[in-house]
Motif scaffolding. Structure first.
Motif, PDB file in Angstrom:
ATOM      1  N   SER A   1       0.837  -1.203   0.000  1.00  0.00           N
ATOM      2  CA  SER A   1       0.000   0.000   0.000  1.00  0.00           C
ATOM      3  C   SER A   1       0.870   1.251   0.000  1.00  0.00           C
ATOM      4  O   SER A   1       0.585   2.230  -0.702  1.00  0.00           O
ATOM      5  CB  SER A   1      -0.924  -0.012   1.216  1.00  0.00           C
ATOM      6  N   GLY A   2       1.951   1.230   0.787  1.00  0.00           N
ATOM      7  CA  GLY A   2       2.857   2.366   0.810  1.00  0.00           C
ATOM      8  C   GLY A   2       3.538   2.582  -0.525  1.00  0.00           C
ATOM      9  O   GLY A   2       3.689   3.718  -0.990  1.00  0.00           O
ATOM     10  N   ILE A   3       3.961   1.495  -1.165  1.00  0.00           N
ATOM     11  CA  ILE A   3       4.600   1.604  -2.482  1.00  0.00           C
ATOM     12  C   ILE A   3       3.627   2.185  -3.499  1.00  0.00           C
ATOM     13  O   ILE A   3       3.991   3.056  -4.311  1.00  0.00           O
ATOM     14  CB  ILE A   3       5.107   0.225  -2.948  1.00  0.00           C
ATOM     15  N   ALA A   4       2.383   1.726  -3.470  1.00  0.00           N
ATOM     16  CA  ALA A   4       1.376   2.235  -4.413  1.00  0.00           C
ATOM     17  C   ALA A   4       1.195   3.740  -4.254  1.00  0.00           C
ATOM     18  O   ALA A   4       1.187   4.481  -5.242  1.00  0.00           O
ATOM     19  CB  ALA A   4       0.039   1.510  -4.185  1.00  0.00           C
ATOM     20  N   GLY A   5       1.077   4.197  -3.029  1.00  0.00           N
ATOM     21  CA  GLY A   5       0.906   5.625  -2.800  1.00  0.00           C
ATOM     22  C   GLY A   5       2.144   6.422  -3.146  1.00  0.00           C
ATOM     23  O   GLY A   5       2.058   7.506  -3.736  1.00  0.00           O
ATOM     24  N   GLY A   6       3.334   5.918  -2.786  1.00  0.00           N
ATOM     25  CA  GLY A   6       4.573   6.633  -3.075  1.00  0.00           C
ATOM     26  C   GLY A   6       4.824   6.793  -4.557  1.00  0.00           C
ATOM     27  O   GLY A   6       5.207   7.876  -5.022  1.00  0.00           O
ATOM     28  N   VAL A   7       4.624   5.731  -5.321  1.00  0.00           N
ATOM     29  CA  VAL A   7       4.807   5.802  -6.769  1.00  0.00           C
ATOM     30  C   VAL A   7       3.810   6.779  -7.387  1.00  0.00           C
ATOM     31  O   VAL A   7       4.157   7.582  -8.264  1.00  0.00           O
ATOM     32  CB  VAL A   7       4.650   4.401  -7.406  1.00  0.00           C
ATOM     33  N   ALA A   8       2.563   6.743  -6.918  1.00  0.00           N
ATOM     34  CA  ALA A   8       1.541   7.667  -7.440  1.00  0.00           C
ATOM     35  C   ALA A   8       1.951   9.110  -7.208  1.00  0.00           C
ATOM     36  O   ALA A   8       1.839   9.961  -8.106  1.00  0.00           O
ATOM     37  CB  ALA A   8       0.200   7.386  -6.762  1.00  0.00           C
ATOM     38  N   GLY A   9       2.448   9.402  -6.022  1.00  0.00           N
ATOM     39  CA  GLY A   9       2.868  10.764  -5.725  1.00  0.00           C
ATOM     40  C   GLY A   9       4.031  11.220  -6.577  1.00  0.00           C
ATOM     41  O   GLY A   9       4.048  12.351  -7.070  1.00  0.00           O
ATOM     42  N   CYS A  10       5.033  10.367  -6.780  1.00  0.00           N
ATOM     43  CA  CYS A  10       6.210  10.730  -7.570  1.00  0.00           C
ATOM     44  C   CYS A  10       5.856  10.978  -9.032  1.00  0.00           C
ATOM     45  O   CYS A  10       6.335  11.938  -9.642  1.00  0.00           O
ATOM     46  CB  CYS A  10       7.272   9.637  -7.466  1.00  0.00           C
ATOM     47  N   VAL A  11       5.035  10.113  -9.593  1.00  0.00           N
ATOM     48  CA  VAL A  11       4.634  10.292 -10.997  1.00  0.00           C
ATOM     49  C   VAL A  11       3.861  11.598 -11.161  1.00  0.00           C
ATOM     50  O   VAL A  11       4.116  12.379 -12.079  1.00  0.00           O
ATOM     51  CB  VAL A  11       3.777   9.099 -11.473  1.00  0.00           C
ATOM     52  N   ALA A  12       2.929  11.843 -10.262  1.00  0.00           N
ATOM     53  CA  ALA A  12       2.104  13.048 -10.362  1.00  0.00           C
ATOM     54  C   ALA A  12       2.943  14.313 -10.205  1.00  0.00           C
ATOM     55  O   ALA A  12       2.773  15.289 -10.954  1.00  0.00           O
ATOM     56  CB  ALA A  12       1.008  13.015  -9.304  1.00  0.00           C
TER      57      ALA A  12
END
Length: 325
Positions: free
Chosen positions: A17-28
């Protein structure tokens, strides 16, 4: 299933769950990094770029000026600090939201707008608390616009240089009233990395709360629950659209807090010997621009927040599908 196995599965889900959120934030954040740089310069009234503020075209003229002076790297100045901050920030935010959402609303029948808002506000508060120093470093790096050195070549402050500058800023003098922070700065110099923190906490409640409230409400409305109690997966396009609208609403509600926060964060550059207070910062903004002063750069804020939220929410949902969450 043994307790050890259950704990492992729970820990594995938290990590994913943390990886999913972190990747989403970096891409955005990468998608909107140039707009973010311009917005920070406008909000903090950087003297070299204040003349461009106030119009939509000004944002693009400011971006063109940055590109002319510093090239592509100038448009992404401070982005390294952004990525260092945004991965843990987004990871904590989305992870906390999932956990708080499940705690407050374990079933669809228990979902209410107040609980949606509360879940978003709590998750935003937790993430800001742990990652604020990185946010301050990012703002300082983006605000810096000195492009000369003894060798005659352009210079940009590195992450470590910026951190050292903040740490070595002069001890604060008396503010309006008693010398409230002199001893505190000597005792806890790391507090210098929390300039504007209080206004950030106040600002994140309406922003994160409204964003997740809008997100949850629109998904409940546009992606209704099936008779079997399950909600079908929204399409990536629906995630993009709902995320974009959520960002626009949240940005409008919380923007004045963001302007005050930026001014307080760069206070160490404009007035290194003082810790700027809420009241004097608000009065300074009002004196300079009146009510409109609290919405300087809102246009470019929309240009940034709408695509950023759209990408963030869509990538978050996509990563959750990919990681089987």
């Amino acid at each position: 299933m043994s307790s050890d196995a259950s704990k492992f599965r729970a820990a594995d889900q938290v990590i994913r769950s943390g990886i999913a959120g972190g990747v989403a934030g970096c891409v955005a954040k990468t998608v909107v990094a140039p707009l973010d740089r311009v917005k920070i310069l406008f909000q903090a009234s950087n003297p070299e770029y204040h003349k461009y503020a106030g119009t939509w075209s000004g944002a693009f003229r400011a971006g063109a000026q940055i590109y002319k002076d510093s090239g592509t790297l100038g448009l992404f100045q401070g982005h390294s600090a952004t990525l260092l901050r945004i991965f843990p920030y987004a990871a904590i935010k989305f992870l906390a939201y999932d956990e708080v959402h499940n705690l407050l609303m374990p079933t669809h029948a228990q979902e209410t707008n107040l609980r949606r808002f509360s879940a978003g506000a709590i998750s935003g508060t937790i993430s800001v608390f742990f990652t604020y120093p990185l946010e301050l470093l990012r703002v300082r790096m983006a605000f810096h616009t000195i492009h000369s050195s003894t060798s005659g070549r352009p210079t940009r402050p590195s992450f470590l240089q910026t951190a050292r500058l903040i740490y070595s800023e002069g001890a604060p003098l008396k503010s309006t009233g008693a010398p409230i922070t002199r001893d505190l700065f000597h005792t806890l110099p790391l507090l210098k990395f929390y300039r504007g923190f209080t206004v950030s906490l106040v600002g994140i409640v309406p922003y994160a709360g409204t964003a997740f409230l809008t997100w949850g409400y629109l998904r409940a409305t546009l992606v209704p629950v099936a008779p079997d109690g399950r909600r079908p997966r929204a399409t990536p396009l629906a995630d993009l659209g709902i995320g974009a609208l959520s960002g626009a609403v949240a940005q409008t509600v919380s923007y004045p807090f963001e302007v005050v926060r930026r001014r307080m964060q760069v206070g160490g550059l404009t007035e290194p010997g003082r810790w700027l207070r809420w009241g004097e910062t608000v009065r300074a903004i009002w004196a300079r621009g009146g009510p409109k002063g609290f919405f300087v750069g809102l246009g470019i804020g929309y240009l940034k927040i709408v695509p950023m939220n759209a990408v963030s929410f869509a990538v978050w949902q996509g990563m959750k599908r990919l990681l089987d969450l």
